[in-house]
Scaffold this motif. Sequence first.
Motif, mmCIF file in Angstrom:
data_model
loop_
_atom_site.group_PDB
_atom_site.id
_atom_site.type_symbol
_atom_site.label_atom_id
_atom_site.label_comp_id
_atom_site.label_asym_id
_atom_site.label_seq_id
_atom_site.Cartn_x
_atom_site.Cartn_y
_atom_site.Cartn_z
ATOM 1 N N ALA A 72 0.833 -1.208 0.000
ATOM 2 C CA ALA A 72 0.000 0.000 0.000
ATOM 3 C C ALA A 72 0.869 1.259 0.000
ATOM 4 O O ALA A 72 0.587 2.222 -0.737
ATOM 5 C CB ALA A 72 -0.935 -0.003 1.201
ATOM 6 N N LEU A 73 1.931 1.266 0.797
ATOM 7 C CA LEU A 73 2.857 2.407 0.803
ATOM 8 C C LEU A 73 3.519 2.558 -0.558
ATOM 9 O O LEU A 73 3.675 3.674 -1.070
ATOM 10 C CB LEU A 73 3.925 2.225 1.880
ATOM 11 C CG LEU A 73 3.466 2.328 3.326
ATOM 12 C CD1 LEU A 73 4.593 1.912 4.265
ATOM 13 C CD2 LEU A 73 2.987 3.731 3.640
ATOM 14 N N ARG A 74 3.884 1.437 -1.165
ATOM 15 C CA ARG A 74 4.522 1.469 -2.480
ATOM 16 C C ARG A 74 3.585 2.070 -3.519
ATOM 17 O O ARG A 74 3.994 2.882 -4.346
ATOM 18 C CB ARG A 74 4.945 0.056 -2.898
ATOM 19 C CG ARG A 74 5.762 0.049 -4.170
ATOM 20 C CD ARG A 74 6.060 -1.360 -4.653
ATOM 21 N NE ARG A 74 7.015 -1.326 -5.734
ATOM 22 C CZ ARG A 74 6.755 -0.851 -6.957
ATOM 23 N NH1 ARG A 74 5.576 -0.358 -7.250
ATOM 24 N NH2 ARG A 74 7.704 -0.859 -7.883
ATOM 25 N N ALA A 75 2.319 1.669 -3.485
ATOM 26 C CA ALA A 75 1.352 2.184 -4.461
ATOM 27 C C ALA A 75 1.188 3.697 -4.323
ATOM 28 O O ALA A 75 1.151 4.413 -5.329
ATOM 29 C CB ALA A 75 0.004 1.490 -4.282
ATOM 30 N N GLN A 76 1.115 4.178 -3.095
ATOM 31 C CA GLN A 76 0.961 5.619 -2.903
ATOM 32 C C GLN A 76 2.241 6.351 -3.297
ATOM 33 O O GLN A 76 2.192 7.398 -3.943
ATOM 34 C CB GLN A 76 0.592 5.941 -1.460
ATOM 35 C CG GLN A 76 0.203 7.398 -1.291
ATOM 36 C CD GLN A 76 -0.456 7.681 0.040
ATOM 37 O OE1 GLN A 76 -0.663 6.794 0.855
ATOM 38 N NE2 GLN A 76 -0.794 8.927 0.259
ATOM 39 N N LEU A 77 3.387 5.797 -2.945
ATOM 40 C CA LEU A 77 4.649 6.431 -3.314
ATOM 41 C C LEU A 77 4.857 6.413 -4.824
ATOM 42 O O LEU A 77 5.417 7.359 -5.391
ATOM 43 C CB LEU A 77 5.801 5.736 -2.592
ATOM 44 C CG LEU A 77 7.122 6.483 -2.517
ATOM 45 C CD1 LEU A 77 6.971 7.877 -1.932
ATOM 46 C CD2 LEU A 77 8.129 5.690 -1.718
ATOM 47 N N ASP A 95 -2.432 21.749 -1.376
ATOM 48 C CA ASP A 95 -3.530 21.261 -0.538
ATOM 49 C C ASP A 95 -4.248 20.048 -1.141
ATOM 50 O O ASP A 95 -5.106 19.453 -0.494
ATOM 51 C CB ASP A 95 -4.522 22.376 -0.225
ATOM 52 C CG ASP A 95 -5.236 22.912 -1.459
ATOM 53 O OD1 ASP A 95 -4.735 22.726 -2.589
ATOM 54 O OD2 ASP A 95 -6.304 23.535 -1.288
ATOM 55 N N GLN A 96 -3.884 19.656 -2.363
ATOM 56 C CA GLN A 96 -4.503 18.503 -3.016
ATOM 57 C C GLN A 96 -3.533 17.337 -3.224
ATOM 58 O O GLN A 96 -3.867 16.357 -3.878
ATOM 59 C CB GLN A 96 -5.092 18.926 -4.362
ATOM 60 C CG GLN A 96 -6.225 19.910 -4.236
ATOM 61 C CD GLN A 96 -6.721 20.379 -5.600
ATOM 62 O OE1 GLN A 96 -6.404 19.815 -6.632
ATOM 63 N NE2 GLN A 96 -7.499 21.451 -5.583
ATOM 64 N N ARG A 97 -2.350 17.439 -2.657
ATOM 65 C CA ARG A 97 -1.357 16.378 -2.835
ATOM 66 C C ARG A 97 -1.638 15.200 -1.913
ATOM 67 O O ARG A 97 -2.288 15.335 -0.879
ATOM 68 C CB ARG A 97 0.049 16.920 -2.586
ATOM 69 C CG ARG A 97 0.417 17.939 -3.651
ATOM 70 C CD ARG A 97 1.825 18.370 -3.569
ATOM 71 N NE ARG A 97 1.997 19.539 -4.436
ATOM 72 C CZ ARG A 97 3.087 20.268 -4.470
ATOM 73 N NH1 ARG A 97 4.117 19.959 -3.708
ATOM 74 N NH2 ARG A 97 3.152 21.296 -5.272
ATOM 75 N N LEU A 98 -1.131 14.058 -2.306
ATOM 76 C CA LEU A 98 -1.300 12.826 -1.534
ATOM 77 C C LEU A 98 -0.633 12.970 -0.172
ATOM 78 O O LEU A 98 0.482 13.471 -0.077
ATOM 79 C CB LEU A 98 -0.687 11.656 -2.290
ATOM 80 C CG LEU A 98 -1.265 11.390 -3.668
ATOM 81 C CD1 LEU A 98 -0.411 10.383 -4.412
ATOM 82 C CD2 LEU A 98 -2.698 10.884 -3.549
ATOM 83 N N ARG A 99 -1.314 12.525 0.848
ATOM 84 C CA ARG A 99 -0.787 12.592 2.209
ATOM 85 C C ARG A 99 -1.074 11.278 2.920
ATOM 86 O O ARG A 99 -1.904 10.511 2.501
ATOM 87 C CB ARG A 99 -1.455 13.726 2.987
ATOM 88 C CG ARG A 99 -1.187 15.078 2.407
ATOM 89 C CD ARG A 99 -1.966 16.164 3.161
ATOM 90 N NE ARG A 99 -1.890 17.426 2.471
ATOM 91 C CZ ARG A 99 -0.868 18.267 2.531
ATOM 92 N NH1 ARG A 99 0.176 17.972 3.263
ATOM 93 N NH2 ARG A 99 -0.880 19.400 1.856
ATOM 94 N N GLY A 100 -0.390 11.061 4.010
ATOM 95 C CA GLY A 100 -0.689 9.922 4.859
ATOM 96 C C GLY A 100 0.401 8.878 4.952
ATOM 97 O O GLY A 100 0.370 8.037 5.841
ATOM 98 N N ALA A 140 5.197 6.866 11.094
ATOM 99 C CA ALA A 140 5.370 7.414 12.441
ATOM 100 C C ALA A 140 4.575 6.624 13.483
ATOM 101 O O ALA A 140 5.021 6.478 14.620
ATOM 102 C CB ALA A 140 4.966 8.877 12.467
ATOM 103 N N ASP A 141 3.428 6.101 13.090
ATOM 104 C CA ASP A 141 2.572 5.395 14.043
ATOM 105 C C ASP A 141 2.990 3.958 14.320
ATOM 106 O O ASP A 141 2.705 3.445 15.397
ATOM 107 C CB ASP A 141 1.118 5.394 13.550
ATOM 108 C CG ASP A 141 0.446 6.738 13.689
ATOM 109 O OD1 ASP A 141 1.015 7.633 14.342
ATOM 110 O OD2 ASP A 141 -0.659 6.900 13.130
ATOM 111 N N SER A 142 3.643 3.306 13.359
ATOM 112 C CA SER A 142 3.836 1.877 13.559
ATOM 113 C C SER A 142 5.247 1.341 13.283
ATOM 114 O O SER A 142 5.486 0.159 13.507
ATOM 115 C CB SER A 142 2.828 1.098 12.704
ATOM 116 O OG SER A 142 3.023 1.362 11.331
ATOM 117 N N TRP A 143 6.147 2.162 12.798
ATOM 118 C CA TRP A 143 7.492 1.672 12.497
ATOM 119 C C TRP A 143 8.466 2.108 13.586
ATOM 120 O O TRP A 143 8.260 3.146 14.223
ATOM 121 C CB TRP A 143 7.970 2.230 11.157
ATOM 122 C CG TRP A 143 7.310 1.638 9.948
ATOM 123 C CD1 TRP A 143 6.017 1.225 9.828
ATOM 124 C CD2 TRP A 143 7.914 1.428 8.684
ATOM 125 N NE1 TRP A 143 5.786 0.776 8.560
ATOM 126 C CE2 TRP A 143 6.930 0.891 7.834
ATOM 127 C CE3 TRP A 143 9.181 1.655 8.181
ATOM 128 C CZ2 TRP A 143 7.182 0.558 6.509
ATOM 129 C CZ3 TRP A 143 9.434 1.322 6.857
ATOM 130 C CH2 TRP A 143 8.452 0.780 6.038
#
Length: 97
Positions: free
Chosen positions: A42-47, A63-68, A74-77
């Motif tokens: 999922a990270l690869r697809a977004q990147l 303000d319309q760029r991909l985020r997350g 930060a939350d899980s690694w």
Amino acid sequence: MSESAVQKALAVSERALSGIDEELARHAAGRGSVSNPGQLAALRAQLLQVVQQLAAPPLPPKDQRLRGIGRVIADSWPYDNPLGGMILEAERLYLDA
């Protein structure tokens, strides 16, 4: 947006994609050290979308760029994971380009 900022963001994002591919290969061999194959995919697809946007300007408005991507890292690694740091840097450079 400066061309050099976009080129730097693109270079770091491409390196992060390569790092994700390497980690996916480690997982396939039973030696994965971070995350899981589903989250990495999922990270690869977004990147990959980020790389495509950087490679074919104009970029969307900030303000319309991909985020997350960074939030997941930060939350899980682990904080000291080099791949996580590279992905965070790629997202930061993309959002700032």
